[in-house]
Design an enzyme around this catalytic site. Structure first.
Site, PDB file in Angstrom:
ATOM      1  N   ASP A 219      -4.647  -5.633   3.666  1.00 52.52           N
ATOM      2  CA  ASP A 219      -4.021  -6.913   3.277  1.00 52.52           C
ATOM      3  C   ASP A 219      -2.781  -6.699   2.432  1.00 52.52           C
ATOM      4  O   ASP A 219      -1.893  -7.541   2.415  1.00 52.52           O
ATOM      5  CB  ASP A 219      -4.980  -7.765   2.422  1.00 52.52           C
ATOM      6  CG  ASP A 219      -6.330  -7.946   3.057  1.00 52.52           C
ATOM      7  OD1 ASP A 219      -6.393  -8.005   4.290  1.00 52.52           O
ATOM      8  OD2 ASP A 219      -7.325  -8.035   2.299  1.00 52.52           O
TER       9      ASP A 219
ATOM     10  N   HIS B 115      -8.443  -6.211   0.763  1.00 51.31           N
ATOM     11  CA  HIS B 115      -8.649  -4.991   1.554  1.00 51.31           C
ATOM     12  C   HIS B 115      -7.334  -4.208   1.484  1.00 51.31           C
ATOM     13  O   HIS B 115      -6.260  -4.811   1.365  1.00 51.31           O
ATOM     14  CB  HIS B 115      -8.859  -5.273   3.043  1.00 51.31           C
ATOM     15  CG  HIS B 115      -9.987  -6.190   3.401  1.00 51.31           C
ATOM     16  ND1 HIS B 115      -9.905  -7.544   3.282  1.00 51.31           N
ATOM     17  CD2 HIS B 115     -11.202  -5.924   3.938  1.00 51.31           C
ATOM     18  CE1 HIS B 115     -11.037  -8.086   3.724  1.00 51.31           C
ATOM     19  NE2 HIS B 115     -11.849  -7.128   4.123  1.00 51.31           N
TER      20      HIS B 115
HETATM   21  C1  XLS Z   1     -16.017 -11.068   7.305  1.00 51.46           C
HETATM   22  C2  XLS Z   1     -16.266 -10.726   5.926  1.00 51.46           C
HETATM   23  C3  XLS Z   1     -15.124 -10.057   5.190  1.00 51.46           C
HETATM   24  C4  XLS Z   1     -15.636  -9.398   3.956  1.00 51.46           C
HETATM   25  C5  XLS Z   1     -14.742  -8.353   3.389  1.00 51.46           C
HETATM   26  O1  XLS Z   1     -16.741 -11.818   7.933  1.00 51.46           O
HETATM   27  O2  XLS Z   1     -16.682 -11.873   5.252  1.00 51.46           O
HETATM   28  O3  XLS Z   1     -14.121 -10.985   4.908  1.00 51.46           O
HETATM   29  O4  XLS Z   1     -15.901 -10.339   2.958  1.00 51.46           O
HETATM   30  O5  XLS Z   1     -14.500  -7.339   4.280  1.00 51.46           O
END
Ligand code: XLS
Ligand code: NI
Ligand code: NI
Length: 433
Positions: free
Chosen positions: A102, A99
């Site tokens: 991150d 993301h």
């Molecule tokens: C959260 C989600 C997140 C997505 C990406 O529960 O799994 O990690 O994979 O935003």
């Protein structure tokens, strides 16, 4: 070079009998299965958020991890990227995912956040040129910051919609620039807490328009990867609009997006929705919208998204069985949306978690291939439906209720129940796992 993973060697495939802790016993990238290299079947990705950004908190306690790159400066973001590529070099996995939040520090303004993102994307791009994994997918974090507390695309405030759209644009640009193969949208806050303050119809319409904008922009910039939506039934919102695969399909149909968007299906989210992982995979495949997977394991008791690394081979085997039946991954892959436990403080824990998970997936894949190649399950399934492969059945389907009525009277139809043979089929599966 940092010294975060000092003394941890590069993980290599040493075979099932290896007792070397940091080696693969089952993940052998070069092994050929059904005419394809194992690496190309599995397409593993490391998730930046859990492995490098997550501080180890839970609902009752804060940070447990102390990482030298925690903090909000560009220098620390670069150090985080250095450490990430050091883990990638140890693991040798072909992909990673992130993301925006991150990889870059949040700026004081949107413009500053975007500049930070562009700068770190260039830095990551240079590291990718030097070798190492590719980008499986990028995504935007539209759920952590308080501005998103009432939703992103579904926020009652149009300014938040605009901010979210602008954020997604910058993340799609970043994904394109790094050669990403997919772009993911998980609607963490696209739902609601109480109907008393929510215009559900309007919110869904805004979410639909938002996704159309994403698809329009994809075509505008010539991004030829897939747009993936990741369903999840609840958490963080009490009710989330993207509940499960079937729900999202209805949503895509409503907004004319069913040929433009595919699914990123996560094990833990399937469990939260009261499904099995393989159910969600089979459903997406049957609707023609299977894309990619977030591999993890949910706790069956806790009721929230525990995001553990997978370690249940029979479960994973059934999942890859569905993936193979769907034709395998094209742009998608196996992203470890998984985090080590908050007590797992050591760098070695992070490495071991990935190695173990990759081995579990490799075992699951090999079992799935063997199940498919033996043909027994598919033969039994075909036999069960064989009655439908006749002219008579075809004609019946094309007719109507009255024709069925005629047929039942004329031929004195009287159905004979047949065994579903579940235990015998489970015994077949157990020969391979
Ligand atoms: C959260 C989600 C997140 C997505 C990406 O529960 O799994 O990690 O994979 O935003
Ligand atoms: Ni999740
Ligand atoms: Ni996920």
């Amino acid at each position: 070079m940092t010294d975060f993973f000092k003394d941890i060697p590069q993980a290599r495939y040493l075979g099932a009998d290896s007792t070397e802790e940091f080696s693969y016993r089952h993940y052998n990238p070069e092994e050929m299965l059904m005419g394809k290299r194992m690496e190309d079947h599995l397409r593993f990705a490391v998730a930046w958020w859990h492995s490098f950004a997550w501080p180890g908190g839970d609902p009752f306690g804060g940070q447990t991890f102390e990482r030298p790159w925690f903090g909000d400066t560009m220098d620390l973001a670069r150090m985080k990227a250095d450490v990430a590529f050091e883990l990638f070099a140890i693991l040798g996995q072909p992909y990673f995912c992130f993301h925006d939040a991150d990889i870059r520090p949040e700026g004081g303004t949107f413009a500053e956040s975007t500049r930070n993102l562009e700068e770190i994307v260039d830095y990551i791009g240079q590291k990718m040129e030097a070798g190492g994994p590719k980008l499986l997918w990028g995504t935007a974090n539209l759920f952590t910051h308080r501005r998103f507390m009432s939703g992103a695309a579904t926020n009652p405030d149009p300014d938040v919609f605009a901010y979210s759209a602008a954020t997604v644009k910058s993340c799609m640009d970043a994904t394109l620039k790094l050669g990403g193969e997919n772009y993911v949208l998980w609607g963490g806050r696209e739902g609601y807490e109480t109907l008393l303050n929510t215009d559900l119809k309007r919110e869904r319409e805004h979410a639909g328009r938002f996704l159309q904008m994403v698809v329009e922009y994809k075509h505008k910039i010539g991004f030829d990867g897939a747009i993936l939506v990741e369903p999840k039934p609840q958490e963080p919102s009490k009710h989330q609009y993207d509940y499960d695969v079937a729900t999202v399909y209805g949503f895509l149909k409503q907004f004319g997006l069913e040929n433009e968007v595919q699914m990123n299906i996560e094990q833990g989210h399937a469990i939260l929705a009261g499904h099995s992982f393989e159910h969600e995979l089979a459903m997406a495949a049957s609707l023609g919208i299977f894309g990619s997977i977030d591999m993890n394991r949910n706790d069956y008791q806790s009721g929230w998204d525990t995001d553990q690394f997978p370690n249940n081979v029979p479960e994973v085997a059934l999942a890859y069985y569905e993936v193979l039946k769907a034709g395998g991954f094209t742009t998608g892959g196996t992203n470890f949306d998984a985090k080590i436990r908050r007590q797992s403080l050591d760098p070695a824990d992070l490495v071991a978690a990935h190695i173990g998970a990759m081995d579990v997936c490799a075992r699951g894949l090999k079992a799935a291939v063997a199940m498919l190649e033996s043909g027994e399950l598919e033969a039994a399934r075909a036999k069960r439906y064989a009655g439908w492969d006749t002219q008579k059945s075809d004609t019946m389907l094309k007719g109507g209720l009255a024709e069925c009525f005629e047929h039942v009277i004329q031929s004195a139809v009287s159905p004979e129940p047949q065994s579903g043979q579940q235990e015998r089929l489970e015994n077949i599966v157990n020969r391979f796992v």
